[in-house]
Scaffold this active site. Structure first.
Site, PDB file in Angstrom:
ATOM      1  CB  THR A  17      -0.921   0.005   1.245  1.00 57.39           C
ATOM      2  OG1 THR A  17      -1.603  -1.251   1.333  1.00 57.39           O
ATOM      3  CG2 THR A  17      -1.950   1.106   1.174  1.00 57.39           C
ATOM      4  NE  ARG A  21       4.834   0.903   5.361  1.00 56.28           N
ATOM      5  CZ  ARG A  21       3.748   1.584   5.677  1.00 56.28           C
ATOM      6  NH1 ARG A  21       2.835   1.028   6.437  1.00 56.28           N
ATOM      7  NH2 ARG A  21       3.578   2.810   5.259  1.00 56.28           N
ATOM      8  CB  SER A 112       3.772   4.163   8.313  1.00 62.19           C
ATOM      9  OG  SER A 112       2.732   5.039   8.639  1.00 62.19           O
ATOM     10  CG  HIS A 113       0.799   2.372  11.151  1.00 60.43           C
ATOM     11  ND1 HIS A 113       0.915   2.628   9.806  1.00 60.43           N
ATOM     12  CD2 HIS A 113       0.220   1.169  11.252  1.00 60.43           C
ATOM     13  CE1 HIS A 113       0.405   1.614   9.133  1.00 60.43           C
ATOM     14  NE2 HIS A 113      -0.027   0.707   9.979  1.00 60.43           N
ATOM     15  CE  LYS A 125       6.130   7.342   2.044  1.00 55.53           C
ATOM     16  NZ  LYS A 125       4.744   7.783   2.102  1.00 55.53           N
ATOM     17  CG  ASP A 276       2.091   8.016  11.489  1.00 55.43           C
ATOM     18  OD1 ASP A 276       2.335   9.230  11.350  1.00 55.43           O
ATOM     19  OD2 ASP A 276       2.111   7.212  10.538  1.00 55.43           O
ATOM     20  CG  ASP A 278       5.367   8.065   8.192  1.00 54.66           C
ATOM     21  OD1 ASP A 278       4.438   7.810   8.974  1.00 54.66           O
ATOM     22  OD2 ASP A 278       5.251   7.983   6.960  1.00 54.66           O
ATOM     23  CG  ASP A 280       1.956   9.372   7.004  1.00 48.54           C
ATOM     24  OD1 ASP A 280       1.841   8.818   8.119  1.00 48.54           O
ATOM     25  OD2 ASP A 280       2.233   8.746   5.959  1.00 48.54           O
ATOM     26  NE  ARG A 281      -1.302   5.303   9.393  1.00 47.66           N
ATOM     27  CZ  ARG A 281      -1.881   4.129   9.435  1.00 47.66           C
ATOM     28  NH1 ARG A 281      -2.524   3.759  10.531  1.00 47.66           N
ATOM     29  NH2 ARG A 281      -1.815   3.295   8.422  1.00 47.66           N
ATOM     30  CD  GLU A 363      -9.535   2.892   7.163  1.00 47.61           C
ATOM     31  OE1 GLU A 363      -9.436   2.670   8.367  1.00 47.61           O
ATOM     32  OE2 GLU A 363      -8.692   2.519   6.315  1.00 47.61           O
ATOM     33  CE  LYS A 375      -1.424   8.149   6.115  1.00 52.93           C
ATOM     34  NZ  LYS A 375      -0.919   7.262   5.058  1.00 52.93           N
ATOM     35  NE  ARG A 495      -5.909  -2.283   7.337  1.00 51.63           N
ATOM     36  CZ  ARG A 495      -5.007  -2.330   8.318  1.00 51.63           C
ATOM     37  NH1 ARG A 495      -5.375  -2.713   9.531  1.00 51.63           N
ATOM     38  NH2 ARG A 495      -3.742  -2.029   8.098  1.00 51.63           N
TER      39      ARG A 495
HETATM   40  C1  G16 Z   1      -0.681   3.534   4.461  1.00 50.42           C
HETATM   41  C2  G16 Z   1      -1.247   4.195   3.250  1.00 50.42           C
HETATM   42  C3  G16 Z   1      -2.672   4.589   3.504  1.00 50.42           C
HETATM   43  C4  G16 Z   1      -3.473   3.386   3.931  1.00 50.42           C
HETATM   44  C5  G16 Z   1      -2.832   2.744   5.132  1.00 50.42           C
HETATM   45  C6  G16 Z   1      -3.483   1.432   5.513  1.00 50.42           C
HETATM   46  O1  G16 Z   1      -0.613   4.449   5.498  1.00 50.42           O
HETATM   47  O2  G16 Z   1      -0.508   5.339   2.897  1.00 50.42           O
HETATM   48  O3  G16 Z   1      -3.182   5.147   2.327  1.00 50.42           O
HETATM   49  O4  G16 Z   1      -4.781   3.769   4.238  1.00 50.42           O
HETATM   50  O5  G16 Z   1      -1.483   2.464   4.854  1.00 50.42           O
HETATM   51  O6  G16 Z   1      -3.311   0.543   4.472  1.00 50.42           O
HETATM   52  P1  G16 Z   1      -3.661  -0.991   4.638  1.00 50.42           P
HETATM   53  O7  G16 Z   1      -5.110  -1.015   5.034  1.00 50.42           O
HETATM   54  O8  G16 Z   1      -3.402  -1.579   3.290  1.00 50.42           O
HETATM   55  O9  G16 Z   1      -2.808  -1.535   5.741  1.00 50.42           O
HETATM   56  P2  G16 Z   1       0.738   4.627   6.318  1.00 50.42           P
HETATM   57  O10 G16 Z   1       0.429   5.682   7.327  1.00 50.42           O
HETATM   58  O11 G16 Z   1       1.001   3.276   6.904  1.00 50.42           O
HETATM   59  O12 G16 Z   1       1.769   5.033   5.321  1.00 50.42           O
END
Ligand code: G16
Length: 542
Positions: A17, A21, A112-113, A125, A276, A278, A280-281, A363, A375, A495
């Site tokens: 996504t 990772r 990220s998170h 990325k 989070d 990095d 962005d959240r 979400e 974001k 999910r």
């Molecule tokens: C990433 C993507 C988001 C996505 C999220 C969850 O966020 O940038 O667009 O909504 O993952 O994705 P998944 O449901 O496929 O785990 P982040 O903050 O992890 O970079």
């Protein structure tokens, strides 16, 4: 001296996504990182003469990886690498820098998170010249290069020290070390009414911002405390740590429970927020009032015009498919376009570039606008603060107003983490096969109106993305979505997204899990989650 190192392709270097990772030990074992970096360079047509932005969220291996990437960029002929001091850059700040400096792209080191540390997660990325995550096409090109890779190029001397500001050479490439916060803070000052925010804090308004030992600490300290006058100590856990203090830097009520406890205590501050790994959240929580990301997007879309940067109104809004339809109702009332995209910020890029959307959200705690192409956690916090400063209402009052006007889209996501990958895939495959048979069936009080698998044709460039989640719509506006996460590093994460629209004024303040009980029952009845995964309940509920 440029070294050309023979290598063999490594399987599974497929961006998900948001970039690649993997478990940290996987990334650390050479030539895993080297292969992937070379594939990025090759996949974007080489970096000869190009300018790149480079930084990460400071997690374990960040510093070593930055050194490797600098040496590889130099050996591949890059003209300049703009690096955050100490190798640090939040994702939105990196996006801003790419745009501000007219760079050809950037490499962002983050998972990220996901937790960080020697046994946790690492990620990398590539973002393009618009500052946004690589498109599906570019991601596929990079993946194709990982499969045919035979060698990588690396400078055989050490990378320059990046702990101080300034410029140095690595071969013919300039390594420019910049303050990671300054340009970002300036951008925020242009978008928001900093005078109104200073007045808000001067009036005694109390804030708690939990940086979760991750990258936004230095940004939040500078902007919220130093520039806007929030009381010293308002920003907590502000020093980025390689393992995020052993925590899980995901701003939701589960992982940011310390903030939730503070905000639901009797002497709670007026406003709470978290970001989070990095940056962005975001998570927004008022006094005894958690705001779901989907609701946050809807409120921001409704009231963004109160901030100077959006005073002219919004061109349109966009949300990922599993995000609740709350923002759709705002867009309809305002007569602006509302786009529904697959999960992943990369899908918003074309809409933002084409000027068709101003605000986007997901979400998964992501909200952002056309100021960058990612974001942006702190931006969302500042937009909320700007709205609070302009209205002088509390978060709870704003939410009550919003639901009274638009109705409430009760919403929750249930995550089943690290389940057996085959079982999860079989669940999805069987449900996919059953979709055509579902319409007309009743489960408790809910009757299925239709069911489909979401696919997306980008309205700007026509790119097609299939298999983006299974949707079940019920009469009366309830909805269920099933999809597998694309960001996990072990097993599969299922999910389940649950939603129900409520417009009865007497039913707007229920507990979301209670309000969604019939939808939760329907999810189990339709997909047989417990039998297939062996899990009696979700691991995380947001
Ligand atoms: C990433 C993507 C988001 C996505 C999220 C969850 O966020 O940038 O667009 O909504 O993952 O994705 P998944 O449901 O496929 O785990 P982040 O903050 O992890 O970079």
């Amino acid at each position: 001296m440029i070294q050309i190192v023979p290598t063999t392709a490594i399987e599974g270097q497929k961006p998900g996504t948001s970039g690649l990772r993997k478990k940290t030990p996987v990334f650390i074992r050479a030539p895993y990182l080297q292969n992937y970096v070379q594939a990025i360079f090759d996949g974007i047509g080489g970096v000869q003469g190009k300018v790149l932005v480079l930084g990460g969220d400071g997690r374990y291996f960040n510093d070593t990886a930055i050194g490797v990437i600098l040496r590889m960029a130099a050996a591949n002929g890059a003209a300049r690498c703009i690096v955050g001091q100490g190798g640090l850059l939040s994702t939105p700040a990196a996006s801003n820098l790419i745009r501000l400096r007219g760079a050809d792209g950037g490499l962002i080191l983050s998972a990220s998170h996901n937790p960080g540390g020697p046994d946790a997660d690492f990620g990398l990325k590539f973002n393009g010249a618009n500052g946004g995550p690589a498109s599906e096409t570019v991601s596929e090109a990079i993946h194709a290069c990982t499969a045919s890779l035979r060698e990588y190029r690396i400078w055989d001397g050490p990378a320059p020290d990046i702990t101080g500001l300034g410029e140095a050479y690595l071969g013919a490439m300039v390594v420019e070390v910049i303050d990671p916060v300054a340009d970002y803070a300036e951008m925020m000052a242009r978008i928001f009414d900093f005078d109104a925010l200073r007045a808000l804090f001067a009036s005694g308004f109390r804030l708690r911002f939990d940086a979760m030992h991750a990258i936004t600490g230095p940004y939040a300290r500078e902007i919220l405390e130093r520039r806007l006058g929030a009381a010293p100590g308002s920003v907590v856990n502000a020093t980025p740590l390689p393992d995020f203090g052993g925590g899980h830097p995901d701003p939701n009520p589960i992982w940011a429970h310390a903030l939730m406890d503070t905000m639901y205590a009797t002497d709670a501050p007026d406003f709470g927020a978290a970001s989070d790994g990095d940056g962005d959240r975001n998570m927004i929580v008022g006094r005894s009032c958690y705001v779901s990301p989907s609701d946050s997007l809807a409120v921001l879309a409704d009231l963004a015009h109160l901030a100077p940067g959006y005073a002219g109104g919004l061109k349109g809004v966009a949300r990922s498919m599993p995000t609740s339809c709350a923002v759709d109702r705002v867009a309809e009332a305002k007569g602006i376009a509302c786009f529904e995209t697959p999960t992943g910020w990369k899908f918003f890029g074309t809409l933002l570039d084409a000027g068709r959307a101003t605000l986007c959200g997901e979400e998964s705690a992501g909200t952002g606008s056309d100021h960058v192409r990612e974001k942006d956690g702190l931006w969302a916090v500042l937009l909320w603060l700007n709205i609070l400063a302009a209205t002088r209402k509390s978060v709870a009052e704003l939410m009550a107003d919003h639901w009274a006007r638009y109705g409430r889209n009760y919403y929750s996501r249930h995550d089943y983490e690290e389940v057996d990958a085959e079982a999860a895939q079989a669940l999805i495959a069987d449900l996919r096969a059953a979709l055509p048979t579902l319409a007309g069936q009743s489960i408790g009080p809910l009757k299925i109106a239709r069911a489909d698998e979401f696919a997306y044709d980008d309205p700007v460039d026509g790119a097609h993305a299939g298999a983006q989640g299974l949707r079940i719509f019920f009469d009366g506006g309830a909805r269920l979505v099933f999809r597998l996460s694309g960001t996990g590093t072990a097993g599969a994460t299922l999910r389940v997204y649950l939603e129900r629209l409520e417009t009865d004024p007497d039913q707007l303040h229920l507990d979301p899990q209670e309000a969604l009980a019939p939808v939760i029952t329907a999810a189990e009845a339709i997909a047989g989650i417990t039998a297939r995964t062996g899990r009696a309940k979700p691991d995380v509920i947001t």
